[in-house]
Design a protein around this motif. Sequence first.
Motif, PDB file in Angstrom:
ATOM      1  N   THR A  96     -16.438 -18.361  41.664  1.00 34.10           N
ATOM      2  CA  THR A  96     -16.539 -16.939  41.975  1.00 34.10           C
ATOM      3  C   THR A  96     -15.211 -16.469  42.571  1.00 34.10           C
ATOM      4  OG1 THR A  96     -17.316 -17.468  44.174  1.00 34.10           O
ATOM      5  CG2 THR A  96     -18.998 -17.102  42.501  1.00 34.10           C
ATOM      6  N   ILE A  97     -15.078 -15.153  42.776  1.00 38.86           N
ATOM      7  CA  ILE A  97     -13.864 -14.637  43.400  1.00 38.86           C
ATOM      8  C   ILE A  97     -13.670 -15.303  44.768  1.00 38.86           C
ATOM      9  CG2 ILE A  97     -12.816 -12.554  44.371  1.00 38.86           C
ATOM     10  CD1 ILE A  97     -12.795 -12.681  41.339  1.00 38.86           C
ATOM     11  N   GLY A  98     -14.769 -15.363  45.528  1.00 34.33           N
ATOM     12  CA  GLY A  98     -14.691 -16.028  46.831  1.00 34.33           C
ATOM     13  C   GLY A  98     -14.279 -17.484  46.680  1.00 34.33           C
ATOM     14  N   GLY A  99     -14.862 -18.172  45.686  1.00 31.63           N
ATOM     15  CA  GLY A  99     -14.561 -19.577  45.454  1.00 31.63           C
ATOM     16  C   GLY A  99     -13.105 -19.783  45.071  1.00 31.63           C
ATOM     17  N   ASN A 100     -12.568 -18.847  44.293  1.00 34.78           N
ATOM     18  CA  ASN A 100     -11.164 -18.944  43.907  1.00 34.78           C
ATOM     19  C   ASN A 100     -10.244 -18.808  45.113  1.00 34.78           C
ATOM     20  OD1 ASN A 100     -10.240 -19.203  40.999  1.00 34.78           O
ATOM     21  ND2 ASN A 100     -12.032 -17.880  40.786  1.00 34.78           N
ATOM     22  N   ILE A 101     -10.590 -17.891  46.000  1.00 32.05           N
ATOM     23  CA  ILE A 101      -9.737 -17.690  47.175  1.00 32.05           C
ATOM     24  C   ILE A 101      -9.875 -18.876  48.122  1.00 32.05           C
ATOM     25  CG2 ILE A 101      -9.378 -16.192  49.182  1.00 32.05           C
ATOM     26  CD1 ILE A 101     -10.304 -13.881  47.367  1.00 32.05           C
ATOM     27  N   ARG A 102     -11.061 -19.488  48.113  1.00 32.99           N
ATOM     28  CA  ARG A 102     -11.304 -20.643  48.969  1.00 32.99           C
ATOM     29  C   ARG A 102     -10.554 -21.877  48.478  1.00 32.99           C
ATOM     30  NH1 ARG A 102     -16.574 -21.003  48.287  1.00 32.99           N
ATOM     31  NH2 ARG A 102     -16.965 -18.915  49.053  1.00 32.99           N
ATOM     32  N   LEU A 103     -10.210 -21.900  47.177  1.00 26.67           N
ATOM     33  CA  LEU A 103      -9.622 -23.104  46.576  1.00 26.67           C
ATOM     34  C   LEU A 103      -8.419 -23.653  47.353  1.00 26.67           C
ATOM     35  CD1 LEU A 103      -9.618 -25.069  44.116  1.00 26.67           C
ATOM     36  CD2 LEU A 103      -8.157 -23.436  42.967  1.00 26.67           C
ATOM     37  N   ARG A 121     -11.631 -11.669  55.192  1.00 28.88           N
ATOM     38  CA  ARG A 121     -10.522 -10.853  55.674  1.00 28.88           C
ATOM     39  C   ARG A 121      -9.576 -10.449  54.540  1.00 28.88           C
ATOM     40  NH1 ARG A 121      -7.101 -14.118  59.288  1.00 28.88           N
ATOM     41  NH2 ARG A 121      -5.671 -14.150  57.545  1.00 28.88           N
ATOM     42  N   VAL A 122      -9.174 -11.433  53.681  1.00 26.73           N
ATOM     43  CA  VAL A 122      -8.200 -11.081  52.637  1.00 26.73           C
ATOM     44  C   VAL A 122      -8.835 -10.214  51.559  1.00 26.73           C
ATOM     45  CG1 VAL A 122      -6.641 -13.004  53.010  1.00 26.73           C
ATOM     46  CG2 VAL A 122      -8.551 -13.277  51.431  1.00 26.73           C
ATOM     47  N   LEU A 123     -10.142 -10.382  51.327  1.00 23.25           N
ATOM     48  CA  LEU A 123     -10.791  -9.521  50.342  1.00 23.25           C
ATOM     49  C   LEU A 123     -10.750  -8.073  50.809  1.00 23.25           C
ATOM     50  CD1 LEU A 123     -13.828 -11.580  49.015  1.00 23.25           C
ATOM     51  CD2 LEU A 123     -11.879 -10.733  47.719  1.00 23.25           C
ATOM     52  N   GLU A 124     -10.945  -7.863  52.102  1.00 20.20           N
ATOM     53  CA  GLU A 124     -10.844  -6.497  52.633  1.00 20.20           C
ATOM     54  C   GLU A 124      -9.418  -5.977  52.503  1.00 20.20           C
ATOM     55  OE1 GLU A 124     -12.412  -6.634  56.589  1.00 20.20           O
ATOM     56  OE2 GLU A 124     -14.467  -6.740  55.796  1.00 20.20           O
ATOM     57  N   LEU A 125      -8.467  -6.882  52.725  1.00 18.01           N
ATOM     58  CA  LEU A 125      -7.055  -6.509  52.660  1.00 18.01           C
ATOM     59  C   LEU A 125      -6.680  -5.972  51.272  1.00 18.01           C
ATOM     60  CD1 LEU A 125      -5.216  -6.751  55.044  1.00 18.01           C
ATOM     61  CD2 LEU A 125      -4.429  -8.956  54.216  1.00 18.01           C
ATOM     62  N   VAL A 126      -7.249  -6.551  50.217  1.00 15.06           N
ATOM     63  CA  VAL A 126      -6.907  -6.090  48.862  1.00 15.06           C
ATOM     64  C   VAL A 126      -7.994  -5.188  48.291  1.00 15.06           C
ATOM     65  CG1 VAL A 126      -5.479  -8.100  48.352  1.00 15.06           C
ATOM     66  CG2 VAL A 126      -7.911  -8.132  47.776  1.00 15.06           C
ATOM     67  N   ARG A 146      -5.457  -8.503  41.892  1.00 10.24           N
ATOM     68  CA  ARG A 146      -5.599  -8.301  43.333  1.00 10.24           C
ATOM     69  C   ARG A 146      -6.233  -9.525  43.990  1.00 10.24           C
ATOM     70  NH1 ARG A 146      -8.096  -2.738  42.493  1.00 10.24           N
ATOM     71  NH2 ARG A 146      -9.486  -3.106  44.253  1.00 10.24           N
ATOM     72  N   ALA A 147      -7.226 -10.105  43.275  1.00 12.27           N
ATOM     73  CA  ALA A 147      -7.863 -11.308  43.810  1.00 12.27           C
ATOM     74  C   ALA A 147      -6.842 -12.431  43.915  1.00 12.27           C
ATOM     75  CB  ALA A 147      -9.024 -11.735  42.927  1.00 12.27           C
ATOM     76  N   SER A 148      -5.934 -12.522  42.925  1.00  9.65           N
ATOM     77  CA  SER A 148      -4.959 -13.619  42.980  1.00  9.65           C
ATOM     78  C   SER A 148      -3.964 -13.379  44.113  1.00  9.65           C
ATOM     79  CB  SER A 148      -4.270 -13.797  41.632  1.00  9.65           C
ATOM     80  OG  SER A 148      -3.104 -13.032  41.550  1.00  9.65           O
ATOM     81  N   ILE A 149      -3.692 -12.089  44.440  1.00  7.64           N
ATOM     82  CA  ILE A 149      -2.839 -11.810  45.608  1.00  7.64           C
ATOM     83  C   ILE A 149      -3.578 -12.213  46.888  1.00  7.64           C
ATOM     84  CG2 ILE A 149      -1.731  -9.972  46.938  1.00  7.64           C
ATOM     85  CD1 ILE A 149      -1.230  -8.546  44.257  1.00  7.64           C
TER      86      ILE A 149
END
Lengths: 260, 295, 280
Positions: A96-103, A121-126, A146-149
């Motif tokens: 998921t998007i969350g899972g990708n950022i957690r990687l 926090r970073v999801l809110e940031l973007v 944006r998710a990759s940022i």
Amino acid sequence: MAEPVIKAENLSLTFETNDGPVHALKDISLAINKGEFVSFIGPSGCGKTTFLRVMADLEKPTAGTITVNGVSPEAARMARAYGYVFQAAGLYPWRTIGGNIRLPLEIMGYDKADQAERVKRVLELVDLAGFEKKFPWQLSGGMQQRASIARALAFDADILLMDEPFGALDEIVRDHLNEQLLKLWAKTNKTIAFVTHSIPEAVYLSTKIVVMSPRPGRITDVIDSPLPRERPLDIRDTPEFLEIAHRVRDGLRAGHAYDD
Amino acid sequence: MIWLRSSLLPILTVVAAIFVLWYAGAVGLNSKWAYDKANRAGVTLSFSELVADTWSQEKPKLPGPHQVAAEIWKTTGAMVLRGKAFSKRSLIFHGWITLSATMLGFVLGTGFGILLAIGIVHNRAMDMSVMPWVIASQTIPILAIAPMVVVVMNSIGFSGLVPKSIISMYLSFFPVVVGMTKGLRSPDAMQMDQMRTWNASKWQTLIRLRLPSSMPYLFTSLKVGIAASLVGAIVGELPINQDGGLGARMLVGSYYSQTIQIWSALLTAAALAAVLVGIVGLVQGATLKRMGMAR
Amino acid sequence: MNWAVFALGFWGVAWWINLRLAKMPRSRVTSFAIPALFGITLLVLWEGAVRGFGVNPVLLPAPSAIAVRFATSIPILWTDFAQTFIKGALSGYLIGCGAAFLTAIAVDRSPFLQKGLLPVGNFVAALPIIGMAPILVMWFGFDWQSKSAVVVVMVFFPMLVNTVQGLQASDHMQRDLMHTYGASYPQALMRLRLPAAMPFVFNGLKICTTLALIGAIVAEFFGSPIKGMGFRISTEVGRLALDMVWAEIAVAALAGSAFYGCVAMIEKAVTFWHPSQRRG
């Protein structure tokens, strides 16, 4: 004045190929200070991406020195000093998007609670709050980027290296993301190195524009932007903006005169 | 139900054509025996009598589909009803023997194949020395060694399941090695660079990037591998037939010209193959869909 | 025991050399030397194990013993090769692949038949067709004709599926272009669809080389005249003359790789334009 965040001196990189050596970078000297937004612009083959990859320790220079945060790029990479955003979002479809950022957080060994807090926090940031449980393919191209940022921001590196991150997106989405990126930069005070081949994008975003030209890859001009840090989109119609854009174009043309 | 019209109808047409050819072939191939019988009895056959005879002989050259179906029912369903599902004459018994050898070999072959592929991807010397042989060995008729393996293993005291499983293992091993090596290498340069920027270890890259990316390749090889495993088990049953198994049924049938028995064993093997490949396909569909990789 | 020690030592040295070679930049020499050295190592280990531990030749003959047997039985091996490979496998391969190719072109104009044939063909290609062997031996007798028939049945469906897929491989833009030229069906077939199908056709042809040899050899287990590679393997196994069996396997391996190599070479010449063939 403080030590520059990234400092290159007489940096060269030569690839050995079957058709003889290719001088991807030649005698590059440049200093990037903390909190700067530096764009690298030039035609393809001018070495702008290679330079970024040298900063990230993805390529090794063949001559000269470069330091990142005062240490070698390799030591900086080990210390996770920078986040890198590639041309494509490169999100894993099975996470998921969350899972990708957690990687990257999992790889770096953050504990579970910390991971969850950072993802939020970073999801809110973007501006992607609420999309944590979605899969990448359920999002538009701009949202994926944006998710990759967000993923590059998640582990609090104070340098952001971006390699044509909006190159594959259309003009309208790109304008929107440029605006958001500036806001994000203002909020986080990161040092950003940004590769692009769009003149308006470079001028709009940067405090410093580095113009490069190919064969051999080298810097032809470094422009310190007089534009204020606060930049609405319509700043692009002001005479100051057009004047810088003109100077960038001149620099690019001068670089090309060598070939033809 | 557009799918019904656009896919099922053509498939049914082709299947129906196969049945028509089959029945026609039965008439053609079996007519000689029918005429011989009629000649000896001194009667002439009308066309409908000829057809009726060719479709109901006891040892026909080509049994009709209904004869094979009846034989399969007699040796499976009917025996289950009589509570003798695992008697020596039941196809369920023989099918089970073949299936267990197939599965044991398939699991071992897949396991070793994945391990070797991981080694090949991480060790350049291993890649360069082993890989050419793996590719070359695919051009060699490995199956031809099968009977020898069984006989030799028997003479040193391994009998029953193990020798057949070794052949099955061997046959499913190579497709898995080749497919997994490709799959583990399928992440592109950008994804590998990304792992590097995070300073991920080889192990982390393997678990979080290489293995998930290799899933489509793995399942494609598993389908080939499980079909090959079954063929291996069947061929492995040819030289020693007292243990039973579908291959043994075929060989015994061919000794005694029991064509209906051969065909029923053959069709059972075909059904088994279809079910096994189908199960792998279902798991593949579900997994890839969950991983967002389904096309 | 000395032999086993020597073999282990050889293994260690060879592995060390290979590690060294692998660190060098990839070149023609290293990409030939490394697998060659690995193969030699396997043979030495085999020989060393057999001699060192005194393995009964009935179980596993040494490579040297197999080589001697090979050299002294060349006439027998040749008759077996001619019977099984040239008469059985090759004839069946040509008939089966040819028939499948023609069938694919015949159904090419009917999307309905294609839609039916592709799934059925894919299904049949996964079945243990080799089981047809005893039936076909009954129908066509013990000689090479029945082996040829087994090969035809085995190669037909894989070849058919590959060719049908290949004929669908040309992309829409190219087909539309043909359409704007007002090309007739045969013109479009000859100038666009068939050339575009060639990588698929050769993929099928390559898969079928191995299948053909397997089919011809295994069919002989169900009955054959007193020659042929499958016949020799099964009788010599019965007499526990394993060196002869291994010699036949060596012939099969050589024939199989040479057959595959020939088809691959023709492929290289025909589909030189395809990405998989470029960058020699």
